[in-house]
Design a protein around this motif. Structure first.
Motif, PDB file in Angstrom:
ATOM      1  N   VAL A 486       1.003  -1.140  -0.011  1.00 19.61           N
ATOM      2  CA  VAL A 486       0.074   0.064   0.035  1.00 19.61           C
ATOM      3  C   VAL A 486       0.977   1.237   0.001  1.00 19.61           C
ATOM      4  CG1 VAL A 486      -1.454   1.136   1.509  1.00 19.61           C
ATOM      5  CG2 VAL A 486      -1.856  -1.183   1.070  1.00 19.61           C
ATOM      6  N   GLY A 487       1.781   1.370   1.049  1.00 18.68           N
ATOM      7  CA  GLY A 487       2.700   2.335   1.070  1.00 18.68           C
ATOM      8  C   GLY A 487       3.381   2.990  -0.287  1.00 18.68           C
ATOM      9  N   LEU A 488       4.013   1.517  -0.720  1.00 16.54           N
ATOM     10  CA  LEU A 488       4.589   1.897  -2.159  1.00 16.54           C
ATOM     11  C   LEU A 488       3.833   2.270  -3.070  1.00 16.54           C
ATOM     12  CD1 LEU A 488       7.155  -1.227  -1.810  1.00 16.54           C
ATOM     13  CD2 LEU A 488       7.814   1.120  -1.368  1.00 16.54           C
ATOM     14  N   LEU A 489       2.698   1.662  -3.295  1.00 18.67           N
ATOM     15  CA  LEU A 489       1.835   2.049  -4.493  1.00 18.67           C
ATOM     16  C   LEU A 489       1.527   3.455  -4.289  1.00 18.67           C
ATOM     17  CD1 LEU A 489      -0.523  -0.873  -4.375  1.00 18.67           C
ATOM     18  CD2 LEU A 489       0.564  -0.117  -6.542  1.00 18.67           C
ATOM     19  N   MET A 490       1.638   4.023  -3.210  1.00 20.71           N
ATOM     20  CA  MET A 490       1.217   5.462  -2.943  1.00 20.71           C
ATOM     21  C   MET A 490       2.417   6.318  -3.427  1.00 20.71           C
ATOM     22  SD  MET A 490      -1.120   6.030   0.483  1.00 20.71           S
ATOM     23  CE  MET A 490      -0.276   5.073   1.766  1.00 20.71           C
ATOM     24  N   ILE A 491       3.599   5.829  -3.133  1.00 19.43           N
ATOM     25  CA  ILE A 491       4.647   6.863  -3.283  1.00 19.43           C
ATOM     26  C   ILE A 491       4.925   6.562  -4.915  1.00 19.43           C
ATOM     27  CG2 ILE A 491       5.898   7.008  -1.213  1.00 19.43           C
ATOM     28  CD1 ILE A 491       7.822   4.958  -1.946  1.00 19.43           C
ATOM     29  N   GLU A 492       4.245   5.560  -5.468  1.00 22.08           N
ATOM     30  CA  GLU A 492       4.724   5.415  -7.023  1.00 22.08           C
ATOM     31  C   GLU A 492       3.588   6.196  -7.829  1.00 22.08           C
ATOM     32  OE1 GLU A 492       6.296   0.871  -6.042  1.00 22.08           O
ATOM     33  OE2 GLU A 492       4.772   1.244  -8.164  1.00 22.08           O
ATOM     34  N   GLY A 493       2.417   6.415  -7.124  1.00 19.57           N
ATOM     35  CA  GLY A 493       1.472   7.447  -7.578  1.00 19.57           C
ATOM     36  C   GLY A 493      -0.087   7.220  -7.549  1.00 19.57           C
ATOM     37  N   ALA A 494      -0.387   6.157  -6.656  1.00 23.56           N
ATOM     38  CA  ALA A 494      -1.652   5.893  -6.271  1.00 23.56           C
ATOM     39  C   ALA A 494      -1.889   7.015  -5.208  1.00 23.56           C
ATOM     40  CB  ALA A 494      -1.846   4.435  -5.955  1.00 23.56           C
ATOM     41  N   THR A 495      -3.053   7.101  -4.913  1.00 23.05           N
ATOM     42  CA  THR A 495      -3.908   8.118  -3.659  1.00 23.05           C
ATOM     43  C   THR A 495      -4.306   7.038  -2.819  1.00 23.05           C
ATOM     44  OG1 THR A 495      -5.782   8.488  -4.546  1.00 23.05           O
ATOM     45  CG2 THR A 495      -4.273  10.018  -5.081  1.00 23.05           C
ATOM     46  N   PRO A 496      -4.366   7.317  -1.366  1.00 24.85           N
ATOM     47  CA  PRO A 496      -5.022   6.606  -0.468  1.00 24.85           C
ATOM     48  C   PRO A 496      -6.412   6.022  -0.761  1.00 24.85           C
ATOM     49  CG  PRO A 496      -3.947   8.295   0.852  1.00 24.85           C
ATOM     50  CD  PRO A 496      -3.884   8.699  -0.833  1.00 24.85           C
ATOM     51  N   TRP A 497      -7.161   6.807  -1.421  1.00 29.86           N
ATOM     52  CA  TRP A 497      -8.519   6.781  -1.735  1.00 29.86           C
ATOM     53  C   TRP A 497      -8.788   5.987  -2.987  1.00 29.86           C
ATOM     54  CZ3 TRP A 497      -6.617  10.766   0.553  1.00 29.86           C
ATOM     55  CH2 TRP A 497      -6.282  11.793  -0.072  1.00 29.86           C
ATOM     56  N   GLN A 498      -7.761   6.023  -3.803  1.00 28.08           N
ATOM     57  CA  GLN A 498      -8.023   5.062  -5.083  1.00 28.08           C
ATOM     58  C   GLN A 498      -7.467   3.708  -4.332  1.00 28.08           C
ATOM     59  OE1 GLN A 498      -4.721   6.815  -7.481  1.00 28.08           O
ATOM     60  NE2 GLN A 498      -5.556   5.896  -8.988  1.00 28.08           N
ATOM     61  N   ILE A 499      -6.769   3.455  -3.713  1.00 28.45           N
ATOM     62  CA  ILE A 499      -6.262   2.157  -2.844  1.00 28.45           C
ATOM     63  C   ILE A 499      -7.508   1.661  -2.228  1.00 28.45           C
ATOM     64  CG2 ILE A 499      -4.769   1.025  -1.440  1.00 28.45           C
ATOM     65  CD1 ILE A 499      -2.528   2.884  -2.318  1.00 28.45           C
ATOM     66  N   CYS A 513      -6.080   2.135   4.081  1.00 29.97           N
ATOM     67  CA  CYS A 513      -6.094   3.405   4.762  1.00 29.97           C
ATOM     68  C   CYS A 513      -7.053   3.934   5.674  1.00 29.97           C
ATOM     69  CB  CYS A 513      -5.660   4.569   3.604  1.00 29.97           C
ATOM     70  SG  CYS A 513      -4.408   4.087   2.500  1.00 29.97           S
ATOM     71  N   ALA A 514      -8.400   3.582   5.399  1.00 32.82           N
ATOM     72  CA  ALA A 514      -9.398   3.811   6.337  1.00 32.82           C
ATOM     73  C   ALA A 514      -9.258   2.879   7.555  1.00 32.82           C
ATOM     74  CB  ALA A 514     -10.679   3.495   5.394  1.00 32.82           C
ATOM     75  N   VAL A 515      -8.716   1.863   7.468  1.00 29.97           N
ATOM     76  CA  VAL A 515      -8.427   0.926   8.635  1.00 29.97           C
ATOM     77  C   VAL A 515      -7.351   1.834   9.579  1.00 29.97           C
ATOM     78  CG1 VAL A 515      -7.512  -1.318   9.156  1.00 29.97           C
ATOM     79  CG2 VAL A 515      -9.162  -1.494   7.541  1.00 29.97           C
ATOM     80  N   ALA A 516      -6.457   1.992   8.795  1.00 29.01           N
ATOM     81  CA  ALA A 516      -5.257   2.704   9.574  1.00 29.01           C
ATOM     82  C   ALA A 516      -5.795   3.935  10.278  1.00 29.01           C
ATOM     83  CB  ALA A 516      -4.105   3.134   8.590  1.00 29.01           C
ATOM     84  N   ASP A 517      -6.459   4.885   9.589  1.00 29.23           N
ATOM     85  CA  ASP A 517      -7.319   5.961  10.307  1.00 29.23           C
ATOM     86  C   ASP A 517      -8.032   5.465  11.371  1.00 29.23           C
ATOM     87  OD1 ASP A 517      -7.621   8.417   7.621  1.00 29.23           O
ATOM     88  OD2 ASP A 517      -5.760   7.651   8.873  1.00 29.23           O
ATOM     89  N   SER A 572      -7.807  13.994   1.246  1.00 30.52           N
ATOM     90  CA  SER A 572      -7.137  15.366   1.876  1.00 30.52           C
ATOM     91  C   SER A 572      -6.131  15.680   0.570  1.00 30.52           C
ATOM     92  CB  SER A 572      -6.530  15.052   2.970  1.00 30.52           C
ATOM     93  OG  SER A 572      -5.507  16.053   3.209  1.00 30.52           O
ATOM     94  N   ALA A 573      -6.426  16.894   0.190  1.00 22.73           N
ATOM     95  CA  ALA A 573      -5.526  17.688  -0.727  1.00 22.73           C
ATOM     96  C   ALA A 573      -4.018  17.590  -0.101  1.00 22.73           C
ATOM     97  CB  ALA A 573      -6.163  18.964  -1.152  1.00 22.73           C
ATOM     98  N   MET A 574      -3.948  17.952   1.082  1.00 26.44           N
ATOM     99  CA  MET A 574      -2.840  18.113   1.955  1.00 26.44           C
ATOM    100  C   MET A 574      -2.038  16.725   1.701  1.00 26.44           C
ATOM    101  SD  MET A 574      -1.827  18.078   5.653  1.00 26.44           S
ATOM    102  CE  MET A 574      -2.267  19.652   6.162  1.00 26.44           C
ATOM    103  N   VAL A 575      -2.728  15.699   2.191  1.00 24.87           N
ATOM    104  CA  VAL A 575      -2.018  14.392   1.925  1.00 24.87           C
ATOM    105  C   VAL A 575      -1.532  14.154   0.552  1.00 24.87           C
ATOM    106  CG1 VAL A 575      -2.578  11.926   2.163  1.00 24.87           C
ATOM    107  CG2 VAL A 575      -3.213  13.438   3.920  1.00 24.87           C
ATOM    108  N   GLU A 576      -2.432  14.511  -0.548  1.00 19.03           N
ATOM    109  CA  GLU A 576      -1.877  14.319  -1.818  1.00 19.03           C
ATOM    110  C   GLU A 576      -0.586  15.137  -2.205  1.00 19.03           C
ATOM    111  OE1 GLU A 576      -5.413  14.310  -4.218  1.00 19.03           O
ATOM    112  OE2 GLU A 576      -4.188  13.435  -6.024  1.00 19.03           O
TER     113      GLU A 576
END
Ligand code: T1G
Length: 678
Positions: A486-499, A513-517, A572-576
């Motif tokens: 999940v973390g690697l996909l996010m730094i490669e280009g995916a967003t938490p909400w896409q995942i 990501c919702a689980v982690a929150d 969150s735009a900030m997270v993006e």
């Protein structure tokens, strides 16, 4: 030899089904019942017929073990018709449970009586099936569409008194069942045989079926069988009985041949296999567990206490101070108060459970307990101190368990003089709700201690799986690999909400990501501080860690991956922006990541680590891993768990993908273990 014994007593024929352990309706039972009815019809001594069972229960349904084989006549629906067509009154006499096809046989009988302890249900939906022997056609005609829909789609059994109120049975009897059966049989043998199935049942309202479909598509998201159940019950209220039976048969065969039913039948047997340990023979002794002490009254400790109190077990909650103890007891009391408020528990039941709870800040109070479960901070030095104190305080036969979720049980066991009594009992939060219990077997754990833990699972209604000792045991070790991707996909280009969207579409109840929150991003953060670099992929958790450090810890702080103006949370735009910054820092050019890649990489990570866990002997069976992941991490049961999914999807396909990841990302995490090779 037939599984059905025929005898006659006082003008009543007794067809006694005897097919231990649960009188599953095998071919021999079906044939024996059909032959028994035919014989009783011809037998001039006979004026009434009783169908009942030997052993602990009435019939528990069709023999699930026969599903994979070609069906043999007589088919169960035909046996039910044969019973119903009998020209002498047939009475089903129920004790224990009458489930699935067992209840359907009883519905084919002209009368049903049950003892007070009996439970009746149609649990086929839990196997990805629908009742396939007339249950969806007879039940609505007997108890109404609404009650029948609830019984069939919930799969939950009801007690005899409720069954009587609904009209599912004709009497609840006390005392000797056979005597009551004879008395009832004699009372009806001169009466006209009832025909309750002639009329179509009324439809509760014009929108009833659509409303129910909509409700179940949310409550049982992804499951096909509940929808099939509704279609079958709707047929009962719109078609003739025989046409309704044809429709039921079509729907039943569709379900029986579905991958979802294969997956859920796999889970049924997997959850029973997981309690069988090769080197723990059936005759192994187990210590009696009549009282429990729990060290640490935090969220986990309080939840574990409730799990035992709910089963009528006395609990001592031990804390380090009166203040901490008071807070812990308050957690338990608040939980029960909430249950009463929601109507799930009566005041009396709440009081009786709380009466079993005691508090203490003195190890000396634990001298007589049979089991201690340590649920303190996840720090090895603290756990060792606690176990050293316990070693001095408890009796020699006391089992000492740690609830640690990833620390080394062998190292903890070194703190006591009796390491063979030490074991891991890893509960999942909330411990009074989650079914999974990982039983962590240390190298010194005796088979008696292990067998005690296995027996305990049944006693407190947990699904137990035995794990060897490794970082994170089975579930958390796999979950860490899932989170890494999940973390690697996010730094490669995916967003938490896409995942999250991709994985909830796959069938996960919540995205990672919702689980982690929800759980709190700081939980993983503290765990990672205790890890060495070779234990995890640091860059995959850069965003997680930075969010914690800026106090965006998830729902509890109003922001994490998502912004929480409401419970739902929003992107969150900030997270993006933070993700773009991190990718830039790492020299990674962000790219579009497909839904397929998100699912493949995260689910393959579970399968890859699962197969390593198998090759290391941490788990004994691949089905044990499925039990862990469906019961502890929400893996969709209609996919049968990650390892069943891999087998069904094709190990070769997954092996090829993992080899591709190894080429692209290196084989630090991506390795093909033996299980994937066979
Ligand atoms: N068929 C075959 N084996 C069964 C079985 C079944 N229906 N039910 C249990 N077993 C085995 C189980 O695998 C275990 O085996 C042993 O019995 C003890 O079970 C046409 C199509 C009855 C409440 O879904 O809910 O009817 O491990 O450990 O805790 O419409 O078993 O010892 O080798 O669970 O006391 C519908 C399933 C079938 C009921 C007892 N019926 N069973 O619980 O014992 S489909 C069900 C249960 C159907 C018709 C349709 C429970 C139980 P082993 P156990 P338990």
């Amino acid at each position: 030899m037939s599984a059905v014994h025929y005898s006659v007593e006082q003008f009543t024929a007794f067809l006694t089904v005897d097919n231990p352990p649960v009188n599953a309706i095998s071919h021999s039972v079906r044939q024996g019942l059909a032959d028994g009815i035919t014989a009783a019809q011809k037998d001039e001594r006979v004026k009434s017929i009783v169908i009942h069972c030997a052993g602990r229960s009435f019939m528990a349904g069709a023999d699930i073990k026969e599903f994979g084989k070609p069906p043999q006549e007589p088919h169960l629906p035909d046996v039910c018709h044969h019973i119903e067509a009998c020209n002498k009154p047939v009475i089903a006499v129920i004790h224990g449970v009458a489930l699935g096809g067992g209840l359907e046989i009883a519905l084919g009988a002209h009368y049903r009586i049950a003892d007070e302890s009996a439970q009746l249900g149609l649990p086929e939906v839990n196997l990805g099936l629908i009742p396939g022997a007339g249950g969806t056609q007879r039940t609505p005609r007997l108890i109404g569409v609404e009650a029948a829909t609830d019984l069939i789609t919930s799969g939950k059994p009801i007690r005899a008194d409720k069954a009587l109120t609904l009209g599912l049975i004709d009497a609840v009897v006390e005392g000797a069942l056979k005597k009551a059966a004879l008395k009832f049989a004699h009372s009806v043998q001169e009466k006209e045989i009832p025909k309750p199935y002639a009329q179509k049942p009324a439809i509760p309202s014009e929108t009833f079926f659509e409303d129910t479909r909509r409700l179940l598509s949310k409550r049982k998201k992804g499951f096909e069988a509940p929808q099939a159940c509704i279609n079958a019950v709707e047929a009962a209220s719109t078609l003739s009985f025989m046409d309704g039976m044809k429709r039921e048969r079509e729907l039943f065969i569709e379900c029986r041949n579905s991958s979802q039913s294969a997956a859920q039948r796999h889970m049924f047997f997997a959850e029973r296999e997981s309690l069988k340990v090769e080197d723990v023979p059936r005759e192994t002794s187990a210590y009696p567990i009549k009282s429990v002490a729990i060290i640490g009254a935090g969220t986990m400790g309080a939840g574990i206490a409730i799990a035992f109190l709910d089963k009528g077990m006395p609990v001592i909650l031990k804390e380090v101070s009166e203040e901490a103890l008071k807070a812990g007891i308050n957690r338990v009391e608040m939980n029960y108060a909430q249950q009463v408020k929601k109507g799930r528990l009566s005041e009396a039941m709440k009081d009786s459970r709380l009466a079993l709870l005691k508090g203490s800040i003195d190890y000396g109070d634990l001298s007589d307990v049979d089991l201690v479960i340590e649920a303190a901070f996840e720090k090895m030095d603290i756990k060792k101190l606690i176990f050293a104190e316990l070693d001095k305080a408890v009796k020699k036969t006391c089992i000492l368990a740690t609830n640690t979720s990833y620390l080394d049980v062998n190292e903890i066991a070194e703190s006591v003089s009796n390491p063979k009594n030490v074991i891991g009992l890893h509960f999942f939060s909330p411990a009074n709700i989650m079914k999974l219990l990982e039983i962590v077997r240390g190298k010194a754990t005796s088979i008696e201690t292990l067998n005690t833990a296995l027996q305990l699972c049944k006693k407190i209604g947990k699904v137990g799986v035995v794990s060897g000792v490794c970082f994170g045991f089975i579930g958390n070790r796999m979950f860490q690999h899932y989170q890494r991707e999940v973390g690697l996909l996010m730094i490669e280009g995916a967003t938490p909400w896409q995942i999250d969207q991709a994985l909830t579409k796959y069938g996960m109840p919540m995205g990672p990501c919702a689980v982690a929150d929800l759980a709190g991003l700081d939980i993983g953060y503290f765990t990672r501080q205790s890890l060495s670099d070779d234990q995890y992929e640091a860059k995959a958790f850069l965003l997680h860690d930075r969010l914690v450090e800026m106090d965006r810890k998830g729902q509890k702080t109003g922001a994490g991956f998502y912004d929480y103006a409401d419970r739902q949370g929003s992107p969150s735009a900030m997270v993006e922006n933070m993700l773009s910054e991190i990718s830039q820092e790492l020299g990674i050019e962000r790219r579009a990541v497909s839904e397929a890649e998100i699912v493949e990489r995260t689910i393959d990570a579970l399968i890859c680590s699962g197969s390593e866990i198998l090759s290391e002997g941490i788990a004994a069976r691949s089905s044990d891993i499925d039990v862990v992941y469906c019961n502890g991490y929400g893996f969709p049961r209609w996919r049968g768990g990650p390892m069943h999914y891999a087998t069904h999807h094709g190990k070769a396909i997954i092996r090829a993908r993992i080899e591709g990841y190894a080429e692209k990302f290196g084989n630090r995490w991506w390795r093909v273990s033996d299980w994937l090779k066979d």
